[in-house]
Scaffold this motif. Structure first.
Motif, mmCIF file in Angstrom:
data_model
loop_
_atom_site.group_PDB
_atom_site.id
_atom_site.type_symbol
_atom_site.label_atom_id
_atom_site.label_comp_id
_atom_site.label_asym_id
_atom_site.label_seq_id
_atom_site.Cartn_x
_atom_site.Cartn_y
_atom_site.Cartn_z
ATOM 1 N N HIS A 45 0.793 -1.225 0.000
ATOM 2 C CA HIS A 45 0.000 0.000 0.000
ATOM 3 C C HIS A 45 0.834 1.287 0.000
ATOM 4 O O HIS A 45 0.549 2.188 -0.794
ATOM 5 N N PRO A 46 1.864 1.418 0.851
ATOM 6 C CA PRO A 46 2.652 2.668 0.818
ATOM 7 C C PRO A 46 3.281 2.952 -0.550
ATOM 8 O O PRO A 46 3.288 4.099 -1.007
ATOM 9 N N ASP A 47 3.785 1.923 -1.214
ATOM 10 C CA ASP A 47 4.390 2.114 -2.537
ATOM 11 C C ASP A 47 3.354 2.595 -3.548
ATOM 12 O O ASP A 47 3.633 3.459 -4.386
ATOM 13 N N ARG A 48 2.157 2.057 -3.462
ATOM 14 C CA ARG A 48 1.097 2.457 -4.383
ATOM 15 C C ARG A 48 0.633 3.884 -4.100
ATOM 16 O O ARG A 48 0.346 4.646 -5.017
ATOM 17 N N LEU A 49 0.569 4.250 -2.832
ATOM 18 C CA LEU A 49 0.216 5.628 -2.489
ATOM 19 C C LEU A 49 1.248 6.603 -3.049
ATOM 20 O O LEU A 49 0.894 7.642 -3.603
ATOM 21 N N VAL A 50 2.522 6.259 -2.920
ATOM 22 C CA VAL A 50 3.592 7.117 -3.444
ATOM 23 C C VAL A 50 3.443 7.287 -4.955
ATOM 24 O O VAL A 50 3.585 8.397 -5.481
ATOM 25 N N MET A 51 3.133 6.204 -5.675
ATOM 26 C CA MET A 51 2.935 6.302 -7.124
ATOM 27 C C MET A 51 1.822 7.295 -7.464
ATOM 28 O O MET A 51 1.981 8.146 -8.344
ATOM 29 N N VAL A 52 0.703 7.187 -6.759
ATOM 30 C CA VAL A 52 -0.439 8.074 -7.015
ATOM 31 C C VAL A 52 -0.091 9.510 -6.634
ATOM 32 O O VAL A 52 -0.355 10.451 -7.392
ATOM 33 N N PHE A 53 0.540 9.708 -5.471
ATOM 34 C CA PHE A 53 0.916 11.057 -5.036
ATOM 35 C C PHE A 53 1.891 11.707 -6.012
ATOM 36 O O PHE A 53 1.792 12.891 -6.296
ATOM 37 N N GLU A 54 2.841 10.939 -6.535
ATOM 38 C CA GLU A 54 3.799 11.492 -7.496
ATOM 39 C C GLU A 54 3.108 11.925 -8.787
ATOM 40 O O GLU A 54 3.440 12.965 -9.352
ATOM 41 N N ARG A 55 2.149 11.123 -9.247
ATOM 42 C CA ARG A 55 1.405 11.492 -10.458
ATOM 43 C C ARG A 55 0.631 12.786 -10.236
ATOM 44 O O ARG A 55 0.599 13.660 -11.101
ATOM 45 N N LEU A 56 -0.010 12.903 -9.075
ATOM 46 C CA LEU A 56 -0.778 14.116 -8.775
ATOM 47 C C LEU A 56 0.143 15.332 -8.689
ATOM 48 O O LEU A 56 -0.173 16.395 -9.220
ATOM 49 N N ARG A 57 1.296 15.181 -8.034
ATOM 50 C CA ARG A 57 2.254 16.291 -7.903
ATOM 51 C C ARG A 57 2.768 16.724 -9.270
ATOM 52 O O ARG A 57 2.833 17.918 -9.569
ATOM 53 N N THR A 58 3.119 15.760 -10.118
ATOM 54 C CA THR A 58 3.632 16.063 -11.451
ATOM 55 C C THR A 58 2.606 16.841 -12.275
ATOM 56 O O THR A 58 2.964 17.730 -13.046
ATOM 57 N N ALA A 59 1.330 16.518 -12.082
ATOM 58 C CA ALA A 59 0.252 17.192 -12.825
ATOM 59 C C ALA A 59 -0.134 18.531 -12.202
ATOM 60 O O ALA A 59 -0.978 19.245 -12.742
ATOM 61 N N GLY A 60 0.467 18.856 -11.051
ATOM 62 C CA GLY A 60 0.143 20.115 -10.392
ATOM 63 C C GLY A 60 -1.179 20.084 -9.648
ATOM 64 O O GLY A 60 -1.757 21.133 -9.371
ATOM 65 N N LEU A 61 -1.652 18.887 -9.318
ATOM 66 C CA LEU A 61 -2.914 18.739 -8.585
ATOM 67 C C LEU A 61 -2.630 18.607 -7.095
ATOM 68 O O LEU A 61 -1.587 18.095 -6.695
ATOM 69 N N LYS A 62 -3.561 19.052 -6.283
ATOM 70 C CA LYS A 62 -3.391 19.015 -4.829
ATOM 71 C C LYS A 62 -4.534 18.244 -4.192
ATOM 72 O O LYS A 62 -5.634 18.179 -4.729
ATOM 73 N N LEU A 63 -4.250 17.684 -3.031
ATOM 74 C CA LEU A 63 -5.262 16.972 -2.248
ATOM 75 C C LEU A 63 -5.666 17.827 -1.062
ATOM 76 O O LEU A 63 -4.868 18.609 -0.553
#
Length: 86
Positions: A45-63
């Protein structure tokens, strides 16, 4: 995305599909502004969260942290409850 724009939901969904391409259905489920990250084992799970967070950061999206729920054993999605096996 501002409310009231014509086709805003479809536009945002298309953006999320592009941002998460390759991860959708393998690492996460996406519908508009909902992202469900899933894993067969807790260790994944932590590795998958990091993948998703990196994609969001690269796209300039915020949570919005107060809307994020992590390590849930069950979630409601499309009005149905889904529970982790095991």
């Amino acid at each position: 995305m501002p409310f009231g724009l014509c086709n805003a939901g479809a536009t945002f969904q298309r953006l999320m599909d592009l941002v998460m391409s390759g991860l959708h259905f393998h690492v996460c489920l996406i519908y508009l502004d909902d992202i469900i990250v899933f894993a067969g084992r807790l260790e994944q799970h932590p590795d998958r969260l990091v993948m998703v967070f990196e994609r969001l950061r690269t796209a300039g999206l915020k949570l919005k942290p107060e809307k994020c729920l992590l390590l849930q054993k069950s979630v409601s999605f499309f009005g149905m409850w889904y529970r982790v096996r095991g």
